[in-house]
Design an enzyme around this catalytic site. Structure first.
Site, short mmCIF file in Angstrom:
data_model
loop_
_atom_site.label_atom_id
_atom_site.label_comp_id
_atom_site.label_asym_id
_atom_site.label_seq_id
_atom_site.Cartn_x
_atom_site.Cartn_y
_atom_site.Cartn_z
N CYS A 147 1.23 18.83 9.81
CA CYS A 147 2.38 17.99 10.18
C CYS A 147 2.77 18.09 11.67
O CYS A 147 3.10 17.08 12.29
CB CYS A 147 3.57 18.31 9.30
SG CYS A 147 3.82 20.05 9.01
N HIS A 240 10.19 17.91 12.69
CA HIS A 240 9.69 18.97 13.56
C HIS A 240 9.87 18.55 15.03
O HIS A 240 9.39 17.49 15.45
CB HIS A 240 8.20 19.22 13.33
CG HIS A 240 7.86 19.82 11.99
ND1 HIS A 240 8.79 20.36 11.15
CD2 HIS A 240 6.65 19.98 11.38
CE1 HIS A 240 8.18 20.82 10.06
NE2 HIS A 240 6.88 20.59 10.17
P1 NAP Z 1 4.94 22.37 -3.25
O1 NAP Z 1 6.28 21.73 -3.16
O2 NAP Z 1 4.86 23.83 -3.53
O3 NAP Z 1 4.09 21.57 -4.39
C1 NAP Z 1 2.83 22.02 -4.86
C2 NAP Z 1 2.28 21.11 -5.94
O4 NAP Z 1 1.02 21.67 -6.38
C3 NAP Z 1 3.16 21.00 -7.21
O5 NAP Z 1 3.08 19.71 -7.74
C4 NAP Z 1 2.51 21.99 -8.19
O6 NAP Z 1 2.71 21.65 -9.54
C5 NAP Z 1 1.06 21.81 -7.82
N1 NAP Z 1 0.28 23.00 -8.20
C6 NAP Z 1 0.50 24.28 -7.87
N2 NAP Z 1 -0.44 25.09 -8.46
C7 NAP Z 1 -1.25 24.27 -9.17
C8 NAP Z 1 -2.38 24.48 -10.00
N3 NAP Z 1 -2.89 25.70 -10.21
N4 NAP Z 1 -3.00 23.40 -10.56
C9 NAP Z 1 -2.52 22.14 -10.35
N5 NAP Z 1 -1.42 21.88 -9.57
C10 NAP Z 1 -0.82 22.93 -9.00
O7 NAP Z 1 4.11 22.15 -1.91
P2 NAP Z 1 4.26 20.97 -0.79
O8 NAP Z 1 5.19 21.37 0.28
O9 NAP Z 1 4.46 19.68 -1.51
O10 NAP Z 1 2.81 21.01 -0.13
C11 NAP Z 1 1.65 20.53 -0.82
C12 NAP Z 1 0.44 20.60 0.10
O11 NAP Z 1 0.67 19.75 1.23
C13 NAP Z 1 0.21 22.01 0.65
O12 NAP Z 1 -1.18 22.23 0.72
C14 NAP Z 1 0.85 21.96 2.01
O13 NAP Z 1 0.29 22.88 2.91
C15 NAP Z 1 0.58 20.52 2.45
N6 NAP Z 1 1.54 19.95 3.41
C16 NAP Z 1 2.89 20.06 3.24
C17 NAP Z 1 3.76 19.48 4.19
C18 NAP Z 1 5.26 19.54 4.05
O14 NAP Z 1 5.94 19.08 4.99
N7 NAP Z 1 5.83 20.07 2.97
C19 NAP Z 1 3.24 18.79 5.28
C20 NAP Z 1 1.86 18.67 5.42
C21 NAP Z 1 1.03 19.25 4.48
P3 NAP Z 1 3.83 22.35 -10.48
O15 NAP Z 1 5.17 21.76 -10.09
O16 NAP Z 1 3.41 21.95 -11.85
O17 NAP Z 1 3.78 23.81 -10.23
#
Ligand code: NAP
Length: 348
Positions: A147, A240
């Site tokens: 990001c 950010h």
């Molecule tokens: P998050 O809120 O923790 O969400 C993670 C998701 O993954 C949830 O839907 C979770 O499902 C699922 N998950 C976790 N363990 C799993 C498993 N074993 N099998 C299948 N699904 C699983 O994370 P986030 O902030 O959305 O980030 C998601 C990704 O995008 C990460 O790789 C992060 O680095 C990247 N990212 C995030 C941002 C940001 O601004 N937040 C920006 C760029 C990139 P459950 O709810 O069922 O546990």
């Protein structure tokens, strides 16, 4: 009309980025969400019962009662957007691509695969040519950069094209939503700044070299300019802010920089894509701008706000850049990648 839309699934649909995908894809002219998938904790439940929805708009009616599936490649759709936890994203995304799905991912796992584009649609659309080099049969993987990298590179790309970048130093002030939900505990961040975000500095120091690299028809030749990054977590919800110092091969005047930023447009603007900002870069001449609360939502949260261009005693110039981390830096950026792929016939 809706039957002509491309059916898409969301992997990690219950997470921070997953929710943003669902919000931004509601009523989208090209895509229709037909599947939501997440972990075993959520699978089998109705989406509205599985998710801890924290966005200010309600869960779209068409999604609320969908049953959450496991992240297995048997979903009724041709394209999947991935907001999966990085611990499992790598293998899951590869399994989907091998089964013929087009995967557009926010996770870090495949960003440095030699045959996978690390795409910012305005910056390196030609890198989509790498898809032809991939060995996933009818499927494909395209990744969205980190990001903080996205905001910085939208500002740096037109400068690199016009004047050549030699060195960059960047200090970030990154929002809490970048850490997912529930993210950093309130007792850690209230009245505080945390001068460390795991893995972030390395991403900011390496991803730009691939994104600004040259695609020679077979692979990306990495760019060679030097970058140093220092990343901090601050008590802001979204957006950010980054302080960037830059040294050029051919030092321009400030007026030349203003002109290059003002005129910068890319393929998303040429194709008039649904999520494309009309103007990718908005420059503010007021000394106190840009600010996260005021400017993160410019043009659907897809534009970057830039300001404070001034001389630098160490490099040539320094400036501030702000972008919305979960929109431009995650779900919105990934949807824009898919929109570009659609108009180029890469999602059939
Ligand atoms: P998050 O809120 O923790 O969400 C993670 C998701 O993954 C949830 O839907 C979770 O499902 C699922 N998950 C976790 N363990 C799993 C498993 N074993 N099998 C299948 N699904 C699983 O994370 P986030 O902030 O959305 O980030 C998601 C990704 O995008 C990460 O790789 C992060 O680095 C990247 N990212 C995030 C941002 C940001 O601004 N937040 C920006 C760029 C990139 P459950 O709810 O069922 O546990």
């Amino acid at each position: 009309m809706s039957t002509q839309k491309i059916k898409v699934g969301i992997l990690g649909a219950t997470g921070s980025v997953g929710q943003k995908f669902i919000q931004l894809l509601s009523g989208h002219p090209f895509f229709e969400i037909t599947e939501v998938a997440a972990s075993d904790r959520s699978a089998g439940k109705k989406y509205k019962d599985a998710v801890n929805w924290f966005l200010p708009t309600p869960i779209p009616d068409a999604i609320a009662n969908l049953t959450v599936k496991n992240c297995e490649p048997n979903l009724e759709c041709g394209v999947v957007f991935s907001g999966l936890d990085a611990n499992i994203a790598g293998e899951v995304e590869e399994a989907f691509a091998k089964s013929g799905y087009h995967v557009i991912s926010n996770s870090k796992n495949h960003r440095f695969d030699k045959d996978v584009p690390l795409l910012i649609p305005e910056v390196n659309p030609d890198h989509l040519g790498l898809i032809k080099v991939q060995n996933f049969g009818k499927g494909s993987i395209v990744t969205n950069p980190n990001c903080s990298t996205i905001g910085m590179l939208i500002a740096l790309k037109p400068l690199d094209d016009a004047f050549g970048i030699e060195q960059v130093n960047v200090v970030t002030m990154q929002a809490l939503s970048g850490a997912g939900y529930p993210g950093v505990s309130s007792l850690d961040i209230i009245d505080n700044v945390i001068p460390f975000i795991g893995g972030e500095e390395n991403k900011m120091e390496t991803e730009p070299l691939k994104i600004l690299g040259n695609f020679n028809g077979k692979e990306i030749e990495l760019s060679t300019f030097k970058i140093s990054a220092s990343c901090n977590r601050v008590a802001v919800v979204d957006g950010h802010l980054e302080s960037v110092q830059v040294k050029f091969k051919n030092k321009p005047t400030k007026e030349e920089i203003f002109s290059v930023w003002k005129n910068f447009k890319g393929e998303p603007q040429q194709y008039d894509l649904p999520l494309a900002p009309i103007q990718p870069i908005h420059y503010f001449f007021e000394d106190k701008y840009p600010q996260p609360r005021l400017h993160r939502d410019i043009d659907k949260g897809m534009a970057v706000a830039v300001g404070r261009l001034r001389d630098c005693n160490l490099f040539d110039y320094k400036f501030s850049v702000l972008s919305h981390n979960t929109v431009r830096g995650a779900a919105g950026g990934a949807i824009l990648c898919a929109e570009l792929m659609k108009v180029k016939g890469l999602l059939s």
